[in-house]
Motif scaffolding. Sequence first.
Motif, PDB file in Angstrom:
ATOM      1  N   CYS A  50       7.237  -6.889  11.553  1.00  0.00           N
ATOM      2  CA  CYS A  50       8.168  -6.560  10.470  1.00  0.00           C
ATOM      3  C   CYS A  50       7.468  -6.022   9.003  1.00  0.00           C
ATOM      4  CB  CYS A  50       8.886  -7.524   9.633  1.00  0.00           C
ATOM      5  SG  CYS A  50       9.783  -8.277  10.898  1.00  0.00           S
ATOM      6  N   ILE A  51       7.588  -5.854   8.309  1.00  0.00           N
ATOM      7  CA  ILE A  51       6.437  -4.954   7.552  1.00  0.00           C
ATOM      8  C   ILE A  51       7.018  -6.218   6.241  1.00  0.00           C
ATOM      9  CG2 ILE A  51       6.777  -4.317   5.043  1.00  0.00           C
ATOM     10  CD1 ILE A  51       8.222  -1.259   6.380  1.00  0.00           C
ATOM     11  N   GLY A  52       5.901  -6.347   5.442  1.00  0.00           N
ATOM     12  CA  GLY A  52       5.133  -8.074   5.097  1.00  0.00           C
ATOM     13  C   GLY A  52       4.686  -8.685   6.074  1.00  0.00           C
ATOM     14  N   THR A  53       4.767  -8.695   7.411  1.00  0.00           N
ATOM     15  CA  THR A  53       3.655 -10.013   7.666  1.00  0.00           C
ATOM     16  C   THR A  53       3.014  -9.749   7.711  1.00  0.00           C
ATOM     17  OG1 THR A  53       5.536  -9.578  10.111  1.00  0.00           O
ATOM     18  CG2 THR A  53       3.596 -10.722  10.566  1.00  0.00           C
TER      19      THR A  53
ATOM     20  N   PRO B 252     -10.713 -11.680   9.514  1.00  0.00           N
ATOM     21  CA  PRO B 252     -10.351 -10.922   7.570  1.00  0.00           C
ATOM     22  C   PRO B 252      -8.702 -10.499   8.086  1.00  0.00           C
ATOM     23  CG  PRO B 252     -10.814  -9.094   9.423  1.00  0.00           C
ATOM     24  CD  PRO B 252     -11.560 -10.481  10.171  1.00  0.00           C
ATOM     25  N   SER B 253      -8.021 -11.119   6.734  1.00  0.00           N
ATOM     26  CA  SER B 253      -6.616 -11.203   7.222  1.00  0.00           C
ATOM     27  C   SER B 253      -5.212 -10.101   6.374  1.00  0.00           C
ATOM     28  CB  SER B 253      -5.809 -12.662   6.265  1.00  0.00           C
ATOM     29  OG  SER B 253      -6.193 -12.469   5.053  1.00  0.00           O
ATOM     30  N   GLY B 254      -4.611  -9.757   6.073  1.00  0.00           N
ATOM     31  CA  GLY B 254      -3.859  -8.521   5.697  1.00  0.00           C
ATOM     32  C   GLY B 254      -2.208  -8.712   6.136  1.00  0.00           C
ATOM     33  N   THR B 255      -1.447  -7.789   5.711  1.00  0.00           N
ATOM     34  CA  THR B 255      -0.373  -7.640   5.561  1.00  0.00           C
ATOM     35  C   THR B 255       0.279  -6.079   6.490  1.00  0.00           C
ATOM     36  OG1 THR B 255      -0.138  -8.562   3.953  1.00  0.00           O
ATOM     37  CG2 THR B 255       1.817  -8.007   4.509  1.00  0.00           C
ATOM     38  N   ILE B 256       1.446  -6.348   7.154  1.00  0.00           N
ATOM     39  CA  ILE B 256       1.959  -4.980   7.794  1.00  0.00           C
ATOM     40  C   ILE B 256       2.730  -4.586   6.416  1.00  0.00           C
ATOM     41  CG2 ILE B 256       3.649  -4.320   9.656  1.00  0.00           C
ATOM     42  CD1 ILE B 256       2.576  -6.310  11.654  1.00  0.00           C
ATOM     43  N   ILE B 257       2.177  -2.867   6.315  1.00  0.00           N
ATOM     44  CA  ILE B 257       3.218  -2.119   4.648  1.00  0.00           C
ATOM     45  C   ILE B 257       4.142  -1.387   5.801  1.00  0.00           C
ATOM     46  CG2 ILE B 257       1.667  -3.154   3.182  1.00  0.00           C
ATOM     47  CD1 ILE B 257       0.051  -0.007   3.859  1.00  0.00           C
ATOM     48  N   SER B 258       3.769  -0.906   6.512  1.00  0.00           N
ATOM     49  CA  SER B 258       4.937   0.057   7.244  1.00  0.00           C
ATOM     50  C   SER B 258       5.051   0.133   9.292  1.00  0.00           C
ATOM     51  CB  SER B 258       4.262   1.474   6.966  1.00  0.00           C
ATOM     52  OG  SER B 258       5.200   2.362   7.715  1.00  0.00           O
TER      53      SER B 258
END
Lengths: 493, 493
Positions: free
Chosen positions: B311-314, B330-336
């Motif tokens: 999902c977006i925000g994951t 490295p870490s991040g977030t799904i934005i789209s």
Amino acid sequence: MDGERNGLKAKVPFHPRRRINVYGLPLLPPNNQGEKDDLHVELWHACAGPSVYVPRAGEKVLYFPQGHIEQLDACMNQDGIMEMPIYNLPSKILCRVMHVQLKVEPGTDEVFAQITLIPEAEQDEESLEHRNYQPLPQKAYPVFFSKKLTPSDTSTHGGFSIPKRHVDDGCLPPLDMSQQTPQQELVAIDLHGFEWRFRHIYRGQPKRHLLTSGWSTFLTSKKLLAGDEFIFLRGEKGELRLGIRRATTVLKYTSTSIISGHSMRHGILASAFHAFSTRSMFNVNYRPWSISSEFIISFDRYMKSAQIDYCIGTRFRMRLEGEECAEQRPSGTIISIEDVDHTRWPNSEWRCLKVKWYHTAGENFHPERVCPWNIEPTEFRIKKRPSILHNQKKARTDDVSSPGFPTLLMDGMWSGSIKYESQSSSGVLQGQEDSDTDGNQPDALRKPLPHCLPLNHSWDSMQQPIQNQREIGAAPFSGGQVESLGLHNSWST
Amino acid sequence: MDGERNGLKAKVPFHPRRRINVYGLPLLPPNNQGEKDDLHVELWHACAGPSVYVPRAGEKVLYFPQGHIEQLDACMNQDGIMEMPIYNLPSKILCRVMHVQLKVEPGTDEVFAQITLIPEAEQDEESLEHRNYQPLPQKAYPVFFSKKLTPSDTSTHGGFSIPKRHVDDGCLPPLDMSQQTPQQELVAIDLHGFEWRFRHIYRGQPKRHLLTSGWSTFLTSKKLLAGDEFIFLRGEKGELRLGIRRATTVLKYTSTSIISGHSMRHGILASAFHAFSTRSMFNVNYRPWSISSEFIISFDRYMKSAQIDYCIGTRFRMRLEGEECAEQRPSGTIISIEDVDHTRWPNSEWRCLKVKWYHTAGENFHPERVCPWNIEPTEFRIKKRPSILHNQKKARTDDVSSPGFPTLLMDGMWSGSIKYESQSSSGVLQGQEDSDTDGNQPDALRKPLPHCLPLNHSWDSMQQPIQNQREIGAAPFSGGQVESLGLHNSWST
């Protein structure tokens, strides 16, 4: 760089001005000068072989996909036999040349032409539209010298010995012979735009012209071996250019396997088919010197060849370019006219002539199969219907409808698959036929692969056609109509 | 060669026993030993990157043609924008691995795997047949050492400094330290089967382990630069192997242009389409380290990834392999969540996740788009329907029938052409989308391209899924069903 500067004595260290890294990549961007001036084009042609035909933008040409596949096989190693469909592609495609880029491989200095073609809407070369086509005028060959490197030239301690005749020909700027030891610095640019500096000196016992300082660096950088050719060219304003032509193509041993050979075969056929179906452009990276016949030939040359009725027993000569651009003309006889691969390329003219050579001595490779446009018959007759295989256009359709042929796998793209192929007598794959059949795929390391010179089929250079010659009436090759045009051939036979 | 011999002092000149010519070709045929023993396989994997996944014969995998095209673009230069049809090919193909050959480029030592795939008759990964598939057990990584070459290591007058820990680890045969100057000759074989001889000596102030004689020859022959990695491997019986991994791929600058890039694109898609249509084999020359995501992944890994509802925000982590095989996360977030190219590859999972990274410091490349199987969500939920894009199979058909879509150019092979494409919003070509879009095509010279490590999506290593998370309900991405399985993640977040 100008002409006068060549006469100055060396005041700078002898090394290429543009540094290159271990992979031959410029650390400084090349000056792109090469793309702009005529001398670059002339140097490129000198490196390719001065008689190699490379079409120019605007020309009409015939493209033979089989030859393209043969070039692929000559340039890379096989990576296994894979199933290959039969592409529903004609064996020749009439195209217009949209764009030509004369290129050089960064690592090996091997030249190739990237040719952008677009299939013509009218594929019948007999149509009025094509009948009125006027070929572009031929360009003159550049003046240059080419020398096959001797073991002495390539030894690490020596220099390059310049044959005196090339000095006399004016290929080098003249030395000031009033000096005790006449010498000068030469600055020459290669196809990448890199400058190379050499000391040109006249010395020794007996006196000889030599390239000394700078030569060893050049040898090492270009990885030259005895037998490779060194090409030197001098422009009208005194500009110096240099290039190389290797004795054996190193492409097969240096080429990287970006995609599989099987995918490359698909790539050649699919891109040609797509272009043919949609009248869109496609690119051909053209190295006609890697195989013994060109697969892109001028419309003019094709049409002249197509008017000749090639029969079994026809004697011919073929022009070959040997070492140091020397021309050879071996002769032979046509012993058979047949498809290389009837299933995949029915009635194709590509290497449809099986030949016997009278003398195959020497180092040159003599192909067992040639294309009609490769040879100059010393006796022939003219056909009323120009194409050697006039039923070609309907051939694929006929085959497909014949009993035993599998139903179409796909409408359009393919007309059969390997399953049919493996039952056929030829047993070769489209895209692999030339590596498996008789002698069409030479070992580039064993024999030098001379390039067939383009023929000059102008009528006044041809011999009188023979009347009442025996006809070859068996299908698929039609017998020709005998004509007498009172022609003559300037060759002695 | 045996283990004891390594302890002997050098009695022969230090040079590679097998002579190689200027193009790195063996003058003697290689011994083929490499193909036969396990150590060769281990060395190959060490050179590729120990965590790079290369499937083995018999495995089931998912093949993504878009990734294959992306690899092509990373390996060769563009040669102009050409019209390209839309091949009627699914964005993923479930295949069985028939054969794998671990290969190495002759000139550059770059490794690649030639993988022969055959599409499965049943493409629905949810079918009972695939549900019961048992993946092959994972193999252990080989023991070896890898060192990034320093400027000192690559200077012409010095030697190679061996980190003491690697000597202590037993990667080298032990020196006889009772000698005044402990030293021995090492004989190691590379992936081509060539032997390289070095003097291993313990000397200096402070005392260091060095490779001296023979090192310079090795450096020059392999054209190594500071930053490249030297890999050394010792088998159970004391056999020594060596390899290299370059800091930057030289493929793009050394690859020869056997056929045009446009034809290569056709080749990849046409051969995959032919194989898919006829259930026949096709070859992939696989270099997953040239791009930042694998395009052949194990069925097991795909299925585990497909059960996660992205999902977006994951938030997620991604395992990257850095220099000297060091792992980074490295870490991040799904934005789209969106198609890279909706026209050509509708509902494809290839790089469908646009992400934002928390920290992009360091030399590693952080892609702006990733594939679901590249990342490990630190919070997620499980879908009832596994596929992230469950309507994928019907997508192409739906698109074709929708108003405004052109009629089929060819039944089967293609479902559109560039004419449609140029009117679309994306404006990119199939086969070229990745070089033009946002950051998926890194400049290999600018940043090192780490390889994404395969994820270990075993359930006991995952964090508890979040309940009642906001659903992404917009088409084409379906909202997932929330489940609670009481899972945990061993990572600290």
